[in-house]
Scaffold this active site. Structure first.
Site, PDB file in Angstrom:
ATOM      1  N   SER A 230       0.846  -1.189   0.000  1.00  0.00           N
ATOM      2  CA  SER A 230       0.000   0.000   0.000  1.00  0.00           C
ATOM      3  C   SER A 230       0.885   1.243   0.000  1.00  0.00           C
ATOM      4  O   SER A 230       2.100   1.167   0.184  1.00  0.00           O
ATOM      5  CB  SER A 230      -0.912   0.003   1.227  1.00  0.00           C
ATOM      6  OG  SER A 230      -0.214   0.536   2.323  1.00  0.00           O
ATOM      7  N   LYS A 231       0.226   2.365  -0.225  1.00  0.00           N
ATOM      8  CA  LYS A 231       0.965   3.634  -0.302  1.00  0.00           C
ATOM      9  C   LYS A 231       1.774   3.904   0.959  1.00  0.00           C
ATOM     10  O   LYS A 231       2.759   4.605   0.929  1.00  0.00           O
ATOM     11  CB  LYS A 231      -0.012   4.786  -0.512  1.00  0.00           C
ATOM     12  CG  LYS A 231      -0.770   4.696  -1.818  1.00  0.00           C
ATOM     13  CD  LYS A 231      -1.501   5.999  -2.060  1.00  0.00           C
ATOM     14  CE  LYS A 231      -2.665   5.925  -3.016  1.00  0.00           C
ATOM     15  NZ  LYS A 231      -2.589   5.107  -4.171  1.00  0.00           N
ATOM     16  N   ARG A 232       1.313   3.346   2.054  1.00  0.00           N
ATOM     17  CA  ARG A 232       1.986   3.630   3.321  1.00  0.00           C
ATOM     18  C   ARG A 232       3.210   2.760   3.554  1.00  0.00           C
ATOM     19  O   ARG A 232       3.992   3.012   4.445  1.00  0.00           O
ATOM     20  CB  ARG A 232       1.008   3.455   4.491  1.00  0.00           C
ATOM     21  CG  ARG A 232      -0.040   4.542   4.566  1.00  0.00           C
ATOM     22  CD  ARG A 232      -1.107   4.192   5.579  1.00  0.00           C
ATOM     23  NE  ARG A 232      -1.782   2.954   5.231  1.00  0.00           N
ATOM     24  CZ  ARG A 232      -2.731   2.836   4.290  1.00  0.00           C
ATOM     25  NH1 ARG A 232      -3.114   3.893   3.615  1.00  0.00           N
ATOM     26  NH2 ARG A 232      -3.283   1.671   4.027  1.00  0.00           N
TER      27      ARG A 232
END
Ligand code: GLU
Length: 461
Positions: A230-232
């Protein structure tokens, strides 16, 4: 012209966030395929979600693609015959396509929205989820020969919205209309879109357009544990690699291996060779797992192969920013240091720490090395000996240094290599680094003797 040159692929991002590694990989696979067959790579911006699109995301995206060397043949900033390439500028086209469906009876209006009508026998069923009766359709199953997944069969069971009651068209509709209008022959995209493909296929058929060849590429899983990246997650954003001075060629090479391989053991490959070898057969069905260590080690390999001038060109601003260099830094000395360090350095990002001791006397001592080396019982004895030996070496060059140290070791029945850690530690505070004797010549005799003397002094207190 060969038939293959008719191939048109597109990367169709929605600029709602940062340029994520998964998007970059989708862009890359489209680009590779286009270059492999000599086709056209279109960049289309799917910016219909007004609330979530930002100029900043678009900027980061275009910059990220350019950084990775993924040049597009048609799209923003370069134009082309199938524009505009922003969906936000194509409202008239979508309205015309909607009207065609309304006219042919394949679409109808209900509650202010426009719905797509499936063909097939209609019946009423109880929907457990909605707790009410709904109309369902026994539509013909849609068969998709996906270039990666193989044969996929799915059918839609309910009519679906193509224009919301706000007047805005939905993703499925604009995506298909643009693929038709832009003459897209191959749709290469993430596997998360596989479930949308039956809706898309229904729309293609309703417009009497041929289906493109679909190729759904596997997801990228996070470094460890279940779930997609994910983006995180650390390492997820392309701009981070640029900021951390990774080489774009290395990142691109690594991304090629996320879900594709040349079916032999090659990993580090020139992009020309990847373009030549790239095809759908080489794309894995199984998910790919992100591995930052592998990416870093590929980056190190690329770094070591750079011409020393390019290495220096990349290193200089990073060293200046980290205040390792001041304005008065001697250019000739800097070039020598960089040439010496390039074969052993792991990254540009680590360079300031790796070589700061060449430029300052107050360098830090690695605690582990201090314990292991400065803690040796023969530490001062070896230092004393080195001072005596090295003072006499003239000129201060590798063959002389080698001969002097070797002769002394032979005379004493000692091993030269047992003195090296002491010498390196006194000069750099480290237990590892560039080749030691060349490092002495770069530091120069005065600096070497001064540091040895200081180290002896410190050991005595
Ligand atoms: N805008 C969609 C996305 O970013 C494109 C999907 C597609 O490639 O068809 O996921």
């Amino acid at each position: 012209m060969s038939e293959s040159s008719q191939v048109r692929v597109r990367f169709a991002p929605s600029p709602t966030g940062f340029f994520h590694i998964g998007s970059a990989r989708t862009a890359l696979f489209n680009w590779l395929y286009a270059r492999h067959v000599g086709g056209t790579f279109v960049l289309r911006i799917e910016d219909t979600d007004k609330a979530r699109n930002t100029d900043e995301s678009l900027r980061v995206l275009l910059e990220g693609m350019r950084w990775l060397g993924l040049n597009w043949d048609e799209g923003p900033e370069v134009g082309g015959g199938a524009g505009p390439y922003f969906q936000s500028q194509r409202a008239d086209i979508y309205a015309a396509y909607r009207d065609r469906l309304l006219a042919s009876g394949r679409a109808y209006e209900k509650d202010g929205a426009v719905w797509f009508r499936l063909e097939g026998e209609r019946y009423t069923a109880y929907d457990d989820f909605k707790k009410s009766e709904v109309e369902k359709v026994r539509s013909k199953p849609i068969v998709i020969e996906d270039a990666v997944r193989g044969r996929v069969e799915r059918s839609e069971e309910t009519d679906f919205v193509i224009f919301r009651n706000t007047g805005d068209p939905v993703f499925h509709f604009v995506n298909v209309v643009d693929d038709i209008e832009m003459g897209i022959t191959h749709v290469i995209r993430g596997e998360d879109h596989l479930s949308n493909t039956s809706k898309h296929a229904e729309l293609f058929q309703a417009f009497g357009a041929p289906l493109p060849q679909f190729a759904h590429i596997p997801l990228i899983l996070k470094q460890s544990g279940p779930g997609k990246m994910s983006k995180r997650d650390q390492g997820a954003l392309i701009e981070e690699y640029a900021k951390r001075h990774f080489l774009p060629e290395a990142v691109r090479n690594y991304l090629c291996l996320l879900g594709w391989n040349p079916k032999d053991d090659r990993e580090k490959m020139p992009i020309e060779d990847i373009i030549e070898a790239f095809d759908f057969k080489g794309i894995n069905k199984g998910n790919a797992r992100f591995d930052e260590r592998k990416l870093s080690s590929l980056n190190t390999e690329y770094l070591r192969e750079l011409p020393v001038e390019s290495f220096a060109w990349l290193a200089r601003p990073v060293l200046a920013e980290a205040k390792v260099l001041d304005e008065a830094a001697d250019e000739d000395y800097l070039q020598k240091v960089l040439k010496l360090c390039q074969p052993k350095a792991r990254s540009i990002e680590d360079l300031p720490d790796y070589l700061a001791y060449f430029f300052r006397e107050d360098f830090t001592q690695d605690p582990k090395a201090t314990k292991k080396i400065a803690g040796r019982s023969d530490f001062t004895e070896v230092l004393d000996l080195l001072v005596a030996l090295l003072s006499d070496v003239e000129p201060f060059e590798v063959p002389n240094l080698e001969a002097t140290l070797q002769a002394a070791a032979d005379a004493q029945g000692a091993k030269v290599f047992s003195w090296f850690p002491v010498l390196r530690f006194a000069l750099s505070g480290q237990s590892g680094g560039p080749d030691l004797l060349p490092m002495l010549t770069v530091l120069g005799k005065d600096r070497v003797l001064a540091r040895l003397a200081r180290s002896l002094d410190a050991a005595a207190h």
